[in-house]
Scaffold this active site. Structure first.
Site, PDB file in Angstrom:
ATOM      1  CG  HIS A 183      -1.699  -0.985   1.669  1.00 21.52           C
ATOM      2  ND1 HIS A 183      -1.249  -2.114   2.280  1.00 21.52           N
ATOM      3  CD2 HIS A 183      -3.048  -1.116   1.588  1.00 21.52           C
ATOM      4  CE1 HIS A 183      -2.280  -2.917   2.546  1.00 21.52           C
ATOM      5  NE2 HIS A 183      -3.391  -2.342   2.128  1.00 21.52           N
ATOM      6  CG  ASP A 226       1.892  -0.926   3.393  1.00 19.10           C
ATOM      7  OD1 ASP A 226       1.105  -0.574   4.284  1.00 19.10           O
ATOM      8  OD2 ASP A 226       1.629  -1.792   2.531  1.00 19.10           O
ATOM      9  CD  GLU A 277      -6.845 -11.671   3.696  1.00 15.62           C
ATOM     10  OE1 GLU A 277      -6.436 -10.748   2.952  1.00 15.62           O
ATOM     11  OE2 GLU A 277      -6.863 -11.586   4.932  1.00 15.62           O
ATOM     12  CG  ASP A 300      -4.474 -11.112  -0.138  1.00 19.98           C
ATOM     13  OD1 ASP A 300      -3.704 -11.133  -1.122  1.00 19.98           O
ATOM     14  OD2 ASP A 300      -4.827 -10.059   0.431  1.00 19.98           O
ATOM     15  CG  ASP A 325      -8.809 -10.889   8.584  1.00 19.40           C
ATOM     16  OD1 ASP A 325      -8.555 -12.070   8.299  1.00 19.40           O
ATOM     17  OD2 ASP A 325      -8.597  -9.942   7.805  1.00 19.40           O
TER      18      ASP A 325
HETATM   19  C1  XLS Z   1      -7.400  -6.557   5.116  1.00 18.58           C
HETATM   20  C2  XLS Z   1      -7.002  -6.838   3.745  1.00 18.58           C
HETATM   21  C3  XLS Z   1      -5.865  -5.985   3.233  1.00 18.58           C
HETATM   22  C4  XLS Z   1      -5.825  -6.040   1.733  1.00 18.58           C
HETATM   23  C5  XLS Z   1      -5.084  -4.926   1.090  1.00 18.58           C
HETATM   24  O1  XLS Z   1      -8.100  -7.305   5.769  1.00 18.58           O
HETATM   25  O2  XLS Z   1      -6.700  -8.181   3.632  1.00 18.58           O
HETATM   26  O3  XLS Z   1      -4.654  -6.371   3.807  1.00 18.58           O
HETATM   27  O4  XLS Z   1      -5.279  -7.246   1.288  1.00 18.58           O
HETATM   28  O5  XLS Z   1      -5.604  -3.687   1.411  1.00 18.58           O
HETATM   29 NI    NI Z   2      -5.801  -9.118   1.989  1.00 18.58          NI
HETATM   30 NI    NI Z   3      -7.328  -9.857   5.935  1.00 16.90          NI
END
Ligand code: XLS
Ligand code: NI
Ligand code: NI
Length: 438
Positions: A99, A102, A266, A294, A305
């Site tokens: 990001h 980051d 994810e 992800d 999470d």
């Molecule tokens: C958060 C998300 C984030 C995205 C990117 O829960 O997984 O990390 O992958 O913004």
């Molecule tokens: Ni993510």
């Molecule tokens: Ni996440």
């Protein structure tokens, strides 16, 4: 400072007989499988945020990690980049993701943010050439700063929408310059806390407009990467608009973007939506919007999470099985959106976490491939649905009969079908028999 990871220079494949903790036991990037190197099948990426930004906080405690690059200035941002690329090289990981927030110091508004970002992007360009690391995707952080507390694109204030739009433009430019293969939009605070203060219709329309602007811009500058939405059901807001794959598909249809945008799925987000990871992947493949993953895991006891590194290769195998059925990754890959536990303080813990995750994925991938080659599952499904490609099934699908005609047909032919076993346990046995154990 360099050589943060003083313990080791390079992690290589040594196989299961090795007792070296800094070696891959299953992940062999150069192993050729179906005319493709394992590295090119799996397309691993390390993420910048969890590894180099998160200080170990949780809702009950502050920082646990002391890192020499923590601080909000350009010198430390560059040190952070040096260490990040040092880790990518040691792991021999082909991709990374980031990001804007980051990698650059937080500036005093949009202009300073962008010039900080651009300086870091130039720095990355050199590092990427030197370390032979590519960018899987870039993204904008539209959720940490307080200006976004009521959303970015879905904010009640159009000026915040504009600030977010300008920020996304700067991040697509950065991704384009670094030859990123995708651009991700995770709807950080695109949701609501209470319907008592929320106009859902306005907010969803705002999000549709925002995404159309992004797609228009991508084409305008000739960015060839894939735009990906990352679904998540709750967290940080009570309800996120990009809830799950099915929900995102409906949204894309409504705003005419189903052929332009795909999804980044994810593991932990699938669980939070009460789905399995493979469900989300299989549905995205069926809808033609599968893009990237992800990879992580959630603690099943926690209900939030937890973004842990994956360690169950059977779960991973089911995910890769569906990706393989779909023909494998195209522009996507396996990004480890995972973080250490806050007690894992040592630099080497970052390496060990990735080694375990990469080995888990390699083992899962090979099991998936074996399952695919074995063909029994595929054959079973093909047979189970085979009547849909015969005359009668086809005539139903092509709507050659209306409901009245179908009723007459059922009556005239005295139709009373016998149920057939779904054979779930037999199929589960096939799955487990194909899991690679050595
Ligand atoms: C958060 C998300 C984030 C995205 C990117 O829960 O997984 O990390 O992958 O913004
Ligand atoms: Ni993510
Ligand atoms: Ni996440």
């Amino acid at each position: 400072m360099k050589n943060f990871f003083s313990t080791v220079d390079k992690i290589t494949y040594e196989g299961t007989s090795s007792s070296n903790k800094f070696s891959f036991k299953y992940y062999n990037p150069d192993e050729t499988i179906n005319n493709k190197r394992m590295e090119d099948h799996l397309r691993f990426a390390a993420c910048y945020w969890h590894n180099f930004v998160w200080p170990g906080t949780d809702p009950f405690g502050g920082d646990t990690f002391e890192r020499p690059w923590f601080g909000n200035n350009m010198k430390q941002a560059k040190l952070k980049a040096d260490i990040a690329f040092e880790m990518f090289s040691i792991l021999n990981i082909p991709y990374f993701c980031f990001h804007d927030h980051d990698v650059r110091p937080e500036g005093n508004g949009f202009k300073e943010n962008t010039s900080n970002l651009n300086e870091m992007v130039d720095y990355f360009q050199l590092k990427m050439e030197e370390c032979k690391v590519k960018l899987l995707w870039g993204t904008a952080n539209l959720f940490s700063h307080k200006r976004y507390m009521a959303g970015a694109a879905t904010n009640p204030d159009p000026e915040i929408f504009a600030f977010a739009a300008a920020t996304v433009k700067s991040c697509i430019d950065a991704t384009h310059q670094l030859k990123g293969e995708n651009y991700v939009l995770w709807g950080g605070r695109e949701g609501y806390e209470t319907l008592l203060n929320t106009d859902i219709k306005s907010e969803i329309d705002q999000l549709g407009t925002f995404l159309n602007l992004v797609v228009d811009y991508k084409h305008k500058i000739g960015f060839k990467g894939t735009i990906l939405i990352e679904p998540k059901p709750q967290e940080p807001t009570k309800h996120q608009y990009d809830y799950d794959v099915g929900n995102v598909f409906g949204f894309l249809k409504k705003y005419g973007l189903e052929n332009e945008v795909k999804v980044n799925i994810e593991t932990g987000h699938a669980y939070l939506a009460n789905h399995s990871f493979e469900h989300e992947i299989a549905l995205a493949c069926a809808l033609g919007i599968f893009g990237s993953i992800d990879m992580n895991r959630n603690d099943i006891q926690s209900g939030w999470d937890t973004d842990q590194f994956p360690n169950n290769y059977l779960d991973v195998a089911l995910a890769y099985y569906h990706i393989l059925l779909y023909g494998g990754f195209k522009s996507g890959g396996t990004n480890f959106d995972a973080k250490l536990r806050r007690q894992s303080l040592d630099p080497e813990d970052l390496l060990l976490a990735h080694i375990g995750a990469m080995d888990t994925c390699a083992l899962g991938f090979k099991s998936a491939l074996k399952l695919l080659k074995n063909g029994d599952l595929k054959e079973f499904i093909d047979k189970r649905y085979s009547n849909w490609s015969k005359t009668f099934g086809k005539s139903l699908m092509n709507r050659e009969m209306n409901l009245e005609q179908i009723t007459r047909w059922v009556e005239d032919n005295n139709i009373n079908p016998e149920p057939v076993s779904g054979k779930q346990e037999y199929l589960e046995n096939i799955f487990i028999q194909n899991a690679i154990t050595k």
